[in-house]
Scaffold this motif. Structure first.
Motif, PDB file in Angstrom:
ATOM      1  N   ARG A  89     -32.970  31.163  -9.762  1.00 48.62           N
ATOM      2  CA  ARG A  89     -33.630  31.055 -11.066  1.00 48.62           C
ATOM      3  C   ARG A  89     -34.954  31.803 -11.079  1.00 48.62           C
ATOM      4  NH1 ARG A  89     -33.827  24.807 -12.646  1.00 48.62           N
ATOM      5  NH2 ARG A  89     -34.787  24.767 -10.574  1.00 48.62           N
ATOM      6  N   GLU A  90     -35.542  31.975  -9.899  1.00 46.59           N
ATOM      7  CA  GLU A  90     -36.823  32.678  -9.807  1.00 46.59           C
ATOM      8  C   GLU A  90     -36.632  34.170  -9.554  1.00 46.59           C
ATOM      9  OE1 GLU A  90     -39.318  30.766 -10.527  1.00 46.59           O
ATOM     10  OE2 GLU A  90     -37.923  29.062 -10.564  1.00 46.59           O
ATOM     11  N   ARG A  91     -35.381  34.635  -9.499  1.00 43.04           N
ATOM     12  CA  ARG A  91     -35.115  36.034  -9.150  1.00 43.04           C
ATOM     13  C   ARG A  91     -34.139  36.642 -10.148  1.00 43.04           C
ATOM     14  NH1 ARG A  91     -33.191  36.222  -3.192  1.00 43.04           N
ATOM     15  NH2 ARG A  91     -31.455  35.094  -4.098  1.00 43.04           N
ATOM     16  N   ARG A  92     -34.524  36.631 -11.397  1.00 36.56           N
ATOM     17  CA  ARG A  92     -33.629  37.105 -12.453  1.00 36.56           C
ATOM     18  C   ARG A  92     -33.152  38.545 -12.205  1.00 36.56           C
ATOM     19  NH1 ARG A  92     -32.225  35.986 -17.763  1.00 36.56           N
ATOM     20  NH2 ARG A  92     -31.668  37.847 -18.950  1.00 36.56           N
ATOM     21  N   MET A 156     -19.866  30.104  -9.569  1.00 35.36           N
ATOM     22  CA  MET A 156     -21.168  30.705  -9.302  1.00 35.36           C
ATOM     23  C   MET A 156     -21.414  31.924 -10.184  1.00 35.36           C
ATOM     24  SD  MET A 156     -21.104  30.391  -5.147  1.00 35.36           S
ATOM     25  CE  MET A 156     -22.618  31.315  -4.889  1.00 35.36           C
ATOM     26  N   ASP A 157     -20.445  32.856 -10.195  1.00 33.64           N
ATOM     27  CA  ASP A 157     -20.623  34.089 -10.965  1.00 33.64           C
ATOM     28  C   ASP A 157     -20.648  33.814 -12.461  1.00 33.64           C
ATOM     29  OD1 ASP A 157     -20.625  35.358  -8.556  1.00 33.64           O
ATOM     30  OD2 ASP A 157     -18.713  36.383  -8.812  1.00 33.64           O
ATOM     31  N   GLY A 158     -19.776  32.906 -12.911  1.00 28.92           N
ATOM     32  CA  GLY A 158     -19.751  32.586 -14.331  1.00 28.92           C
ATOM     33  C   GLY A 158     -21.022  31.909 -14.807  1.00 28.92           C
ATOM     34  N   LEU A 159     -21.552  31.007 -14.004  1.00 29.23           N
ATOM     35  CA  LEU A 159     -22.809  30.361 -14.360  1.00 29.23           C
ATOM     36  C   LEU A 159     -23.952  31.369 -14.407  1.00 29.23           C
ATOM     37  CD1 LEU A 159     -22.679  27.004 -12.338  1.00 29.23           C
ATOM     38  CD2 LEU A 159     -22.643  27.271 -14.831  1.00 29.23           C
ATOM     39  N   GLN A 160     -23.961  32.304 -13.459  1.00 27.25           N
ATOM     40  CA  GLN A 160     -25.017  33.316 -13.448  1.00 27.25           C
ATOM     41  C   GLN A 160     -24.987  34.145 -14.726  1.00 27.25           C
ATOM     42  OE1 GLN A 160     -25.933  34.223  -8.737  1.00 27.25           O
ATOM     43  NE2 GLN A 160     -24.573  35.590  -9.830  1.00 27.25           N
ATOM     44  N   ASP A 168     -32.216  29.144 -21.384  1.00 25.37           N
ATOM     45  CA  ASP A 168     -32.753  27.859 -21.849  1.00 25.37           C
ATOM     46  C   ASP A 168     -31.661  26.816 -22.074  1.00 25.37           C
ATOM     47  OD1 ASP A 168     -35.322  28.875 -21.811  1.00 25.37           O
ATOM     48  OD2 ASP A 168     -35.230  29.546 -23.898  1.00 25.37           O
ATOM     49  N   GLU A 169     -30.407  27.254 -22.115  1.00 29.04           N
ATOM     50  CA  GLU A 169     -29.309  26.341 -22.394  1.00 29.04           C
ATOM     51  C   GLU A 169     -28.448  26.035 -21.167  1.00 29.04           C
ATOM     52  OE1 GLU A 169     -26.981  27.420 -25.813  1.00 29.04           O
ATOM     53  OE2 GLU A 169     -28.714  28.284 -26.852  1.00 29.04           O
ATOM     54  N   ILE A 170     -28.480  26.903 -20.178  1.00 31.94           N
ATOM     55  CA  ILE A 170     -27.613  26.749 -19.010  1.00 31.94           C
ATOM     56  C   ILE A 170     -28.432  26.318 -17.802  1.00 31.94           C
ATOM     57  CG2 ILE A 170     -26.023  27.919 -17.437  1.00 31.94           C
ATOM     58  CD1 ILE A 170     -24.917  27.462 -20.248  1.00 31.94           C
ATOM     59  N   ASP A 171     -28.184  25.109 -17.341  1.00 31.85           N
ATOM     60  CA  ASP A 171     -28.823  24.594 -16.128  1.00 31.85           C
ATOM     61  C   ASP A 171     -27.943  24.999 -14.943  1.00 31.85           C
ATOM     62  OD1 ASP A 171     -30.025  23.221 -14.075  1.00 31.85           O
ATOM     63  OD2 ASP A 171     -29.500  21.232 -14.814  1.00 31.85           O
ATOM     64  N   LEU A 175     -25.406  22.382 -13.049  1.00 35.69           N
ATOM     65  CA  LEU A 175     -23.973  22.508 -13.310  1.00 35.69           C
ATOM     66  C   LEU A 175     -23.196  22.803 -12.033  1.00 35.69           C
ATOM     67  CD1 LEU A 175     -24.173  24.475 -16.675  1.00 35.69           C
ATOM     68  CD2 LEU A 175     -23.296  22.154 -16.355  1.00 35.69           C
ATOM     69  N   PHE A 176     -23.797  23.575 -11.139  1.00 35.57           N
ATOM     70  CA  PHE A 176     -23.110  23.840  -9.877  1.00 35.57           C
ATOM     71  C   PHE A 176     -23.017  22.563  -9.052  1.00 35.57           C
ATOM     72  CE2 PHE A 176     -22.842  25.283  -5.439  1.00 35.57           C
ATOM     73  CZ  PHE A 176     -21.699  26.053  -5.530  1.00 35.57           C
ATOM     74  N   ARG A 177     -24.078  21.761  -9.041  1.00 27.50           N
ATOM     75  CA  ARG A 177     -24.022  20.493  -8.317  1.00 27.50           C
ATOM     76  C   ARG A 177     -22.970  19.561  -8.920  1.00 27.50           C
ATOM     77  NH1 ARG A 177     -29.708  21.356  -8.013  1.00 27.50           N
ATOM     78  NH2 ARG A 177     -30.053  20.116  -9.912  1.00 27.50           N
ATOM     79  N   ALA A 178     -22.797  19.629 -10.234  1.00 28.02           N
ATOM     80  CA  ALA A 178     -21.757  18.815 -10.883  1.00 28.02           C
ATOM     81  C   ALA A 178     -20.376  19.242 -10.411  1.00 28.02           C
ATOM     82  CB  ALA A 178     -21.866  18.935 -12.404  1.00 28.02           C
ATOM     83  N   PHE A 179     -20.186  20.547 -10.238  1.00 29.12           N
ATOM     84  CA  PHE A 179     -18.897  21.032  -9.744  1.00 29.12           C
ATOM     85  C   PHE A 179     -18.674  20.592  -8.298  1.00 29.12           C
ATOM     86  CE2 PHE A 179     -16.096  24.308  -7.892  1.00 29.12           C
ATOM     87  CZ  PHE A 179     -15.002  24.166  -8.735  1.00 29.12           C
ATOM     88  N   LEU A 180     -19.742  20.625  -7.495  1.00 33.68           N
ATOM     89  CA  LEU A 180     -19.613  20.149  -6.111  1.00 33.68           C
ATOM     90  C   LEU A 180     -19.231  18.672  -6.084  1.00 33.68           C
ATOM     91  CD1 LEU A 180     -22.596  21.762  -4.147  1.00 33.68           C
ATOM     92  CD2 LEU A 180     -20.229  22.544  -4.329  1.00 33.68           C
ATOM     93  N   ALA A 181     -19.739  17.899  -7.024  1.00 33.55           N
ATOM     94  CA  ALA A 181     -19.392  16.478  -7.081  1.00 33.55           C
ATOM     95  C   ALA A 181     -17.900  16.291  -7.314  1.00 33.55           C
ATOM     96  CB  ALA A 181     -20.191  15.786  -8.182  1.00 33.55           C
ATOM     97  N   LEU A 182     -17.297  17.172  -8.093  1.00 33.55           N
ATOM     98  CA  LEU A 182     -15.851  17.108  -8.303  1.00 33.55           C
ATOM     99  C   LEU A 182     -15.104  17.382  -7.005  1.00 33.55           C
ATOM    100  CD1 LEU A 182     -15.482  19.023 -11.711  1.00 33.55           C
ATOM    101  CD2 LEU A 182     -15.423  16.550 -11.331  1.00 33.55           C
ATOM    102  N   LEU A 183     -15.558  18.361  -6.257  1.00 31.82           N
ATOM    103  CA  LEU A 183     -14.921  18.673  -4.978  1.00 31.82           C
ATOM    104  C   LEU A 183     -15.049  17.522  -3.997  1.00 31.82           C
ATOM    105  CD1 LEU A 183     -15.900  22.393  -4.186  1.00 31.82           C
ATOM    106  CD2 LEU A 183     -13.720  21.525  -5.054  1.00 31.82           C
ATOM    107  N   ARG A 184     -16.174  16.839  -4.073  1.00 33.77           N
ATOM    108  CA  ARG A 184     -16.458  15.777  -3.103  1.00 33.77           C
ATOM    109  C   ARG A 184     -15.978  14.397  -3.564  1.00 33.77           C
ATOM    110  NH1 ARG A 184     -22.634  18.016  -2.225  1.00 33.77           N
ATOM    111  NH2 ARG A 184     -22.267  19.189  -0.291  1.00 33.77           N
ATOM    112  N   ALA A 185     -15.212  14.360  -4.624  1.00 33.11           N
ATOM    113  CA  ALA A 185     -14.830  13.075  -5.210  1.00 33.11           C
ATOM    114  C   ALA A 185     -14.068  12.185  -4.241  1.00 33.11           C
ATOM    115  CB  ALA A 185     -13.993  13.303  -6.474  1.00 33.11           C
TER     116      ALA A 185
END
Length: 202
Positions: A89-92, A156-160, A168-171, A175-185
């Motif tokens: 996020r700091e390296r646009r 990853m690529d789609g979120l980027q 301002d709309e895409i966290d 969102l990536f951590r939310a996807f990891l939560a699905l993998l780790r369910a």
């Protein structure tokens, strides 16, 4: 500040390729950014293709230097990848250059095509190993680690790309951590059972 003239040229080229893509970028544009003549840039990088190759290598190095975050000891984990996304996020400019060049690389005879093919192939392999080590061989929905790896890269690529368009709309990290939560369910938390949040049995 850049350590030397060569690095200064690479950082300028990273911005130019990110803004214009490979086709639209020129040695002259890079030279103008660093206050050199075209011959001055060509002294360090004899061709536009060579400059692109070095820019891609720099981009990867700047991405992997964050592995030290979280005292990982150099070991790449799913949480390390999440930290890299947070750091991005700091390296646009770096994210933009990767997104533009990877999309362009699907064109016939693009000079970065082999780089991105190899990069994605290698990334799928080590990501599958990480997923297997952390989540086991059986993921939610019957997904295998080998199937999860390209899905992780796609997320990853789609979120980027979406973040670049609407920051301002895409966290992106959230969102990536939310996807990891699905993998780790199906992964049992320490001291608990799968899906029980670590609660003791009654």
């Amino acid at each position: 500040m850049p350590r030397n003239r060569r690095e200064e040229i690479l950082l300028a080229a990273l911005d130019v390729f990110g803004e214009r893509g490979y086709q639209g970028a020129s040695i002259a544009a890079v030279a103008e950014r660093v206050g050199l003549s075209q011959q001055g840039v060509l002294h360090y990088f004899p061709s536009k293709d060579r400059l692109l190759a070095e820019v891609l290598r720099l981009r990867d190095e700047r991405g992997l230097d964050v592995i030290a975050l979280g005292n990982s000891g150099g070991t790449i984990t799913l949480d390390t990848i999440s930290a890299i996304i947070d750091y991005n996020r700091e390296r646009r400019g770096i994210v933009q250059s990767f997104t533009v060049l990877s999309a362009e690389s699907v064109l016939d005879d693009h000079p970065a095509a082999d780089f991105f093919r190899d990069r994605y192939r290698e990334s799928r392999e080590w990501m599958a190993d990480i997923v297997r080590a952390e989540c086991g061989p059986d993921l939610p929905g019957g997904v295998t680690p080998e199937q999860a790896a390209p899905l992780l890269l796609a997320v990853m690529d789609g979120l980027q790309q979406q973040w670049l368009l609407q920051p301002d709309e895409i966290d992106m990290p959230g969102l990536f951590r939310a996807f990891l939560a699905l993998l780790r369910a199906n992964v049992a938390p320490p001291g608990g059972r799968e899906g029980d949040g670590g609660a003791s049995p009654e």
